[in-house]
Design a protein around this motif. Structure first.
Motif, PDB file in Angstrom:
ATOM      1  N   PRO A  50       8.616  15.377  13.315  1.00 32.99           N
ATOM      2  CA  PRO A  50       8.771  16.692  13.652  1.00 32.99           C
ATOM      3  C   PRO A  50      10.090  16.964  12.486  1.00 32.99           C
ATOM      4  N   SER A  51      11.084  16.357  12.225  1.00 36.08           N
ATOM      5  CA  SER A  51      11.121  16.951  10.947  1.00 36.08           C
ATOM      6  C   SER A  51      11.448  16.800   9.156  1.00 36.08           C
ATOM      7  N   ARG A  52      10.383  15.773   8.696  1.00 33.95           N
ATOM      8  CA  ARG A  52       9.685  14.706   7.887  1.00 33.95           C
ATOM      9  C   ARG A  52       8.807  15.689   7.153  1.00 33.95           C
ATOM     10  N   GLY A  53       8.358  16.440   7.982  1.00 36.03           N
ATOM     11  CA  GLY A  53       6.600  16.916   7.865  1.00 36.03           C
ATOM     12  C   GLY A  53       5.373  16.292   7.384  1.00 36.03           C
ATOM     13  N   TRP A  54       4.538  16.759   7.030  1.00 35.41           N
ATOM     14  CA  TRP A  54       3.344  15.831   6.947  1.00 35.41           C
ATOM     15  C   TRP A  54       3.606  14.401   5.576  1.00 35.41           C
ATOM     16  N   ILE A  55       3.100  13.627   6.336  1.00 35.75           N
ATOM     17  CA  ILE A  55       3.109  12.197   5.814  1.00 35.75           C
ATOM     18  C   ILE A  55       1.497  11.909   5.992  1.00 35.75           C
ATOM     19  N   LEU A  56       0.926  11.022   4.776  1.00 38.86           N
ATOM     20  CA  LEU A  56      -0.375  10.230   4.646  1.00 38.86           C
ATOM     21  C   LEU A  56       0.317   8.545   4.865  1.00 38.86           C
ATOM     22  N   PHE A  57      -0.746   7.982   5.439  1.00 38.00           N
ATOM     23  CA  PHE A  57      -0.966   6.642   5.580  1.00 38.00           C
ATOM     24  C   PHE A  57      -2.798   6.780   4.871  1.00 38.00           C
ATOM     25  N   ASP A  58      -2.532   5.970   3.529  1.00 35.70           N
ATOM     26  CA  ASP A  58      -3.308   5.771   3.049  1.00 35.70           C
ATOM     27  C   ASP A  58      -4.158   7.075   2.324  1.00 35.70           C
ATOM     28  N   THR A  59      -5.281   7.286   1.357  1.00 35.50           N
ATOM     29  CA  THR A  59      -5.895   8.493   0.665  1.00 35.50           C
ATOM     30  C   THR A  59      -7.677   8.365   1.276  1.00 35.50           C
ATOM     31  N   GLY A  60      -7.768   7.377   0.573  1.00 30.38           N
ATOM     32  CA  GLY A  60      -8.975   6.968   1.001  1.00 30.38           C
ATOM     33  C   GLY A  60      -9.485   7.225  -0.980  1.00 30.38           C
ATOM     34  N   TYR A  61     -10.572   7.838  -0.808  1.00 35.34           N
ATOM     35  CA  TYR A  61     -11.071   7.307  -2.214  1.00 35.34           C
ATOM     36  C   TYR A  61     -10.842   8.979  -3.099  1.00 35.34           C
ATOM     37  N   SER A  62     -11.772   9.129  -4.499  1.00 37.87           N
ATOM     38  CA  SER A  62     -11.924  10.713  -4.352  1.00 37.87           C
ATOM     39  C   SER A  62     -12.215  10.302  -5.806  1.00 37.87           C
ATOM     40  N   ALA A  63     -12.761  11.659  -6.400  1.00 32.96           N
ATOM     41  CA  ALA A  63     -13.502  11.456  -7.714  1.00 32.96           C
ATOM     42  C   ALA A  63     -13.377  10.502  -8.804  1.00 32.96           C
ATOM     43  N   ARG A  64     -11.926  10.654  -8.926  1.00 33.30           N
ATOM     44  CA  ARG A  64     -11.379   9.992 -10.022  1.00 33.30           C
ATOM     45  C   ARG A  64     -11.544   8.169  -9.651  1.00 33.30           C
ATOM     46  N   GLY A 119      -7.188   6.164  -3.685  1.00 30.54           N
ATOM     47  CA  GLY A 119      -7.951   6.999  -4.528  1.00 30.54           C
ATOM     48  C   GLY A 119      -7.568   7.659  -4.834  1.00 30.54           C
ATOM     49  N   GLY A 120      -7.361   8.784  -3.408  1.00 29.47           N
ATOM     50  CA  GLY A 120      -6.567   9.925  -3.567  1.00 29.47           C
ATOM     51  C   GLY A 120      -5.259  10.467  -4.343  1.00 29.47           C
ATOM     52  N   ALA A 121      -4.976   9.379  -4.605  1.00 27.54           N
ATOM     53  CA  ALA A 121      -3.084   9.563  -4.577  1.00 27.54           C
ATOM     54  C   ALA A 121      -3.024  10.840  -5.764  1.00 27.54           C
ATOM     55  N   ARG A 122      -3.027  10.540  -7.176  1.00 27.69           N
ATOM     56  CA  ARG A 122      -2.889  11.820  -7.706  1.00 27.69           C
ATOM     57  C   ARG A 122      -3.251  12.904  -7.759  1.00 27.69           C
ATOM     58  N   ASP A 123      -3.631  12.929  -6.535  1.00 28.90           N
ATOM     59  CA  ASP A 123      -4.218  14.648  -5.548  1.00 28.90           C
ATOM     60  C   ASP A 123      -2.674  15.436  -5.126  1.00 28.90           C
ATOM     61  N   PHE A 124      -1.370  14.103  -4.670  1.00 34.73           N
ATOM     62  CA  PHE A 124      -0.498  14.503  -4.225  1.00 34.73           C
ATOM     63  C   PHE A 124       1.276  14.621  -5.214  1.00 34.73           C
ATOM     64  N   PRO A 125       1.015  15.289  -6.578  1.00 38.06           N
ATOM     65  CA  PRO A 125       1.713  15.083  -6.758  1.00 38.06           C
ATOM     66  C   PRO A 125       3.573  15.044  -6.976  1.00 38.06           C
ATOM     67  N   ASP A 126       3.142  16.211  -5.815  1.00 43.36           N
ATOM     68  CA  ASP A 126       5.058  16.363  -4.879  1.00 43.36           C
ATOM     69  C   ASP A 126       5.466  14.903  -3.925  1.00 43.36           C
ATOM     70  N   ALA A 127       4.382  14.865  -3.609  1.00 47.32           N
ATOM     71  CA  ALA A 127       5.134  14.348  -2.499  1.00 47.32           C
ATOM     72  C   ALA A 127       5.322  12.966  -2.762  1.00 47.32           C
ATOM     73  N   ALA A 154      -5.230   0.543 -11.820  1.00 56.16           N
ATOM     74  CA  ALA A 154      -3.882   1.440 -11.751  1.00 56.16           C
ATOM     75  C   ALA A 154      -3.803   2.781 -12.055  1.00 56.16           C
ATOM     76  N   GLY A 155      -5.569   3.336 -13.125  1.00 56.22           N
ATOM     77  CA  GLY A 155      -5.698   4.817 -13.402  1.00 56.22           C
ATOM     78  C   GLY A 155      -5.173   5.843 -12.470  1.00 56.22           C
ATOM     79  N   LEU A 156      -5.814   5.363 -10.627  1.00 52.53           N
ATOM     80  CA  LEU A 156      -5.922   6.075  -9.598  1.00 52.53           C
ATOM     81  C   LEU A 156      -4.150   5.947  -9.329  1.00 52.53           C
TER      82      LEU A 156
END
Length: 290
Positions: A50-64, A119-127, A154-156
Motif C-alpha cells: 500500500p505504501s511501497r508500491g510494486w515489489i517482485l519476489f524473484d524474476t524468472g528467466y529472460s532471453a539473457r 534471470g530477469g533482474a537486469r530488466d528492472f534497473p531502477d529497482a 553473474a552476468g544476469l
C-alpha cells in the motif's frame, strides 16, 4: 535489531506469474515420480504494497539466460535443464501487459541466486534489490565452472550489484512469523509485518521464503524449499539425485519436514513453491491471485 511485536500486519496484493519453464524428469523432484520429463514454471511473484508500491519476489528467466549459456561451461547448465521461454513470457513484458512498467517496480527481493530466479533482474534497473547475505556470499566469488555447478550466472545481475543492492539483514527487524512456525531468524523487511523473510536453507545457501498476508489468505512463498505442493502434501521429497544440485542435502530435508509441520499446525497457510503448476501457469499467459 528490534523484534516486531503485536503490530498489525499490513495486507498486500499478490499476483503469481511465471517467466519460462525448464524440463526435468519428474522423479528427480518427486520421489517415485515418472522418468518422463516434466515442465517446471519459473515462477515469480508481483506484490503491491500500500505504501511501497510494486515489489517482485524473484524474476524468472529472460532471453539473457540463453545468451550467457551459449558456450562452455555455462552451456552445461542449459543442457542439463532445457529452458523454454518466449519473449512475451518474460517478467518485464508480462508486467507491461498489466500496466506495470519496469520503472514502477520499486523493489526486487531475491530468494537465492540460481539463474531461474535472477534471470530477469537486469530488466528492472531502477529497482532496489534486497537479498539474503549468505546466499550472495556463497556465489559471488565463484569462477565459471564452480558457478555453473552452483546454478549461478553473474552476468544476469545488474551492473554494480554488489555495491548497489542491500542485504536484508542490514535494515530489517527480527520478526515472529506466528504460532506454529518452526523457523527462527525471520526478518520483517519493511517493519510493518507486510513481508517477512523466512530462512529456508538447503536447496541453495541462504535461501529465503517470503511470508505475507493478502485480503483473503496467508501465504508463504517458499522458493525451492519444495518443487511442488504435491511433494509436501504426500511427503515425497526429491530423489537423492537432486542432491547433486543442492547446497546442503541434510538442511534441505530438515527444511522440507519443517514446512510440513508448519502446514499441519496452520492448515490455512498457503505454501507456494516457485515451480509448482498448481500456482504458476506454464506458458506465462495467466495471472493467478491469492
Amino acid at each position: 535489531m528490534n523484534r516486531t511485536t503485536d503490530r498489525p500486519t499490513v495486507p498486500v496484493e499478490l499476483l503469481l506469474l511465471s517467466a519460462g519453464y525448464c524440463l526435468h524428469p519428474e522423479f528427480v523432484t518427486l520421489r517415485g515420480g515418472s522418468m518422463r520429463p516434466a515442465a517446471y514454471p519459473a515462477g515469480f511473484a508481483c506484490i503491491r504494497h500500500p505504501s511501497r508500491g510494486w515489489i517482485l519476489f524473484d524474476t524468472g528467466y529472460s532471453a539473457r539466460f540463453r545468451e550467457l549459456t551459449a558456450s562452455l561451461p555455462y552451456s552445461l547448465y542449459r543442457r542439463l535443464t532445457p529452458v523454454r521461454l518466449s519473449e512475451e513470457a518474460t517478467a518485464v513484458r508480462q508486467l507491461a501487459k498489466l500496466g506495470i512498467g519496469a520503472k514502477d517496480v520499486g523493489y526486487v527481493i531475491l530468494s537465492h541466486f540460481h539463474a531461474d530466479h535472477i534471470g530477469g533482474a537486469r530488466d528492472f534497473p531502477d529497482a532496489r534489490f534486497l537479498y539474503p547475505q549468505a546466499a550472495y556470499d556463497a556465489v559471488r566469488a565463484l569462477g565459471p565452472v564452480r558457478a555453473t555447478r552452483a546454478g549461478f550466472i553473474a552476468g544476469l545481475l545488474p551492473d554494480a550489484f554488489a555495491d548497489a543492492a542491500t542485504p536484508i539483514e542490514r535494515e530489517a527487524q527480527a520478526a515472529d512469523p506466528g504460532e506454529g512456525a518452526p523457523f527462527q531468524g525471520c526478518l520483517d523487511l519493511f517493519g510493518d509485518g507486510s513481508l517477512i523473510s523466512v530462512p529456508l536453507p538447503g536447496h541453495a545457501a541462504g535461501q529465503i521464503g517470503l511470508l505475507l498476508s493478502t485480503a483473503n489468505s496467508r501465504v508463504l512463498l517458499c522458493a525451492d524449499a519444495s518443487w511442488s505442493s504435491r511433494a509436501l502434501r504426500e511427503n515425497r521429497p526429491p530423489h537423492p539425485a537432486a542432491g547433486l544440485v543442492m547446497h546442503d542435502r541434510a538442511a534441505y530435508r530438515d527444511t522440507f519436514e519443517r514446512l510440513r509441520r508448519w502446514q499441519a499446525a496452520d492448515p490455512k497457510l498457503i505454501i507456494v513453491p516457485s515451480h509448482c503448476r498448481d500456482y504458476f501457469d506454464l506458458d506465462g499467459k495467466e495471472v493467478r491471485r491469492l
